[in-house]
Write an enzyme that holds these catalytic residues in place. Structure first.
Site, mmCIF file in Angstrom:
data_model
loop_
_atom_site.group_PDB
_atom_site.id
_atom_site.type_symbol
_atom_site.label_atom_id
_atom_site.label_comp_id
_atom_site.label_asym_id
_atom_site.label_seq_id
_atom_site.Cartn_x
_atom_site.Cartn_y
_atom_site.Cartn_z
ATOM 1 N N ASP A 18 0.831 -1.207 0.000
ATOM 2 C CA ASP A 18 0.000 0.000 0.000
ATOM 3 C C ASP A 18 0.868 1.261 0.000
ATOM 4 O OD1 ASP A 18 -2.371 1.403 -0.016
ATOM 5 O OD2 ASP A 18 -2.704 1.226 2.153
ATOM 6 N N ASN A 66 -10.946 -2.537 -5.500
ATOM 7 C CA ASN A 66 -10.175 -1.540 -6.264
ATOM 8 C C ASN A 66 -10.841 -1.172 -7.600
ATOM 9 O OD1 ASN A 66 -6.922 -2.737 -5.091
ATOM 10 N ND2 ASN A 66 -8.117 -0.991 -4.373
HETATM 11 C C1 IPE Z 1 -5.469 -2.725 -0.271
HETATM 12 O O1 IPE Z 1 -5.135 -1.398 -0.365
HETATM 13 C C2 IPE Z 1 -5.407 -3.380 -1.612
HETATM 14 C C3 IPE Z 1 -4.079 -3.546 -2.202
HETATM 15 C C4 IPE Z 1 -2.945 -3.196 -1.660
HETATM 16 C C5 IPE Z 1 -4.057 -4.172 -3.499
HETATM 17 P P1 IPE Z 1 -6.214 -0.247 -0.552
HETATM 18 O O2 IPE Z 1 -5.460 1.017 -0.680
HETATM 19 O O3 IPE Z 1 -7.146 -0.611 -1.667
HETATM 20 O O4 IPE Z 1 -7.040 -0.322 0.805
HETATM 21 P P2 IPE Z 1 -7.890 0.810 1.557
HETATM 22 O O5 IPE Z 1 -8.859 1.355 0.554
HETATM 23 O O6 IPE Z 1 -6.931 1.850 2.020
HETATM 24 O O7 IPE Z 1 -8.523 0.103 2.696
HETATM 25 C C1 IPE Z 2 -1.522 0.350 -3.397
HETATM 26 O O1 IPE Z 2 -1.329 1.702 -3.392
HETATM 27 C C2 IPE Z 2 -1.790 -0.187 -4.773
HETATM 28 C C3 IPE Z 2 -3.155 -0.694 -4.967
HETATM 29 C C4 IPE Z 2 -4.119 -0.647 -4.103
HETATM 30 C C5 IPE Z 2 -3.445 -1.289 -6.253
HETATM 31 P P1 IPE Z 2 -2.536 2.735 -3.329
HETATM 32 O O2 IPE Z 2 -2.916 3.073 -4.739
HETATM 33 O O3 IPE Z 2 -3.638 2.233 -2.502
HETATM 34 O O4 IPE Z 2 -1.838 3.981 -2.675
HETATM 35 P P2 IPE Z 2 -2.469 4.979 -1.595
HETATM 36 O O5 IPE Z 2 -2.997 4.131 -0.477
HETATM 37 O O6 IPE Z 2 -3.551 5.720 -2.297
HETATM 38 O O7 IPE Z 2 -1.329 5.840 -1.195
HETATM 39 MG MG MG Z 3 -4.078 2.407 -0.538
#
Ligand code: IPE
Ligand code: IPE
Ligand code: MG
Length: 247
Positions: A18, A66
């Site tokens: 993340d 997502n």
């Molecule tokens: C979890 O991260 C999913 C992945 C890392 C693929 P998210 O960024 O989607 O989770 P939330 O929305 O912060 O809970």
């Molecule tokens: C994780 O990074 C990647 C996926 C969830 C696919 P994020 O895109 O969630 O990054 P933040 O949480 O917005 O910084």
């Molecule tokens: Mg995230």
């Protein structure tokens, strides 16, 4: 002689990768640039895990939630998965990595489904680390699909209700045959599971790290493993030293 605190190493590490978006924002870049930087960290993580003697590394790449992101970001993430498999599959195969994919395969684009199937098929016989890619994965969705399989087996007379036990469920979720994660790492400072491995993480240790996924280097990974080594897993019982004191 009393030994040093043992550094227990986990057999299965699962990572919620993340913080790509925040990494990009901090640099005034579009979120996609963060996702691209994140993909570059994957090979290093696989290599570090293999060197550390870990047998299974699960990476949360795309969740079933997502899809709720802007359409452009979703299509960029799909493009990056295609790029990753096309670019890195041969090398992962050479390094004896066995790839498995968890998540719902039905609702993804056919060409991505074919790429994921190819990655699994090509590396099936490999005996090195198993890289589990959680793609279009959501733990609740996984459990719903497993419950349906069980209900169908009962309806068709192939299974007794009395035979529904923990092993029967474990055998029908996507991770069938894969041991539960010993350690779940989440980068970016968030302290939640976000629908990741709800069944499998029942007794996992959690390490939440402030660093954003594109900054998660070998040293950060080793820090998380060292933290795991200091944990005392009790599984609802009493740890061995406490038992000794009481006796
Ligand atoms: C979890 O991260 C999913 C992945 C890392 C693929 P998210 O960024 O989607 O989770 P939330 O929305 O912060 O809970
Ligand atoms: C994780 O990074 C990647 C996926 C969830 C696919 P994020 O895109 O969630 O990054 P933040 O949480 O917005 O910084
Ligand atoms: Mg995230």
């Amino acid at each position: 002689m009393r030994s040093e605190t043992p550094i227990n190493s986990p057999r299965h590490v699962a990572i919620i990768m993340d913080g790509n978006g925040r990494w990009a924002n901090a640099r005034g870049l579009p979120r996609t640039a963060g996702h691209r930087a994140g993909v570059e960290r994957v090979r290093e993580a696989v290599r570090t895990a293999a060197e550390a003697g870990i047998d299974y590394l699960t990476l949360f790449a795309f969740s079933s939630e997502n899809w709720n992101r802007p359409q452009q970001e979703v299509s960029d993430l799909m493009g990056l998965l295609r790029f990753f498999i096309r670019r890195d599959l041969a090398e992962l195969h050479r390094e004896n990595v066995c790839i498995k994919v968890i998540g719902c395969r039905q609702t993804i684009q056919p060409d991505i489904r074919a790429l994921l199937n190819e990655a699994e098929d090509r590396t099936r016989g490999n005996t090195g680390i198993t890289l589990v890619i959680a793609f279009n994965y959501g733990a609740r969705d996984e459990l719903v699909r497993a419950v349906r399989k069980i209900a169908e087996a009962v309806r068709d007379g192939d299974m007794d209700i009395a035979a529904i036990d923990e092993a029967a469920i474990a055998a029908r979720i996507d991770t069938a045959g894969i041991p539960d994660p010993d350690l779940v790492i989440r980068t970016s400072g968030e302290q939640r599971l976000s629908n990741f491995l709800l069944w499998q993480a029942a007794y996992s240790e959690f390490v939440f790290m402030p660093c954003l996924w594109p900054d998660f280097d070998r040293a950060a990974f080793l820090d998380a493993l060292a933290e795991y080594g200091r944990r005392d897993r009790r599984y609802g019982a009493v740890s061995a030293p406490d038992l000794a004191v009481g006796s």
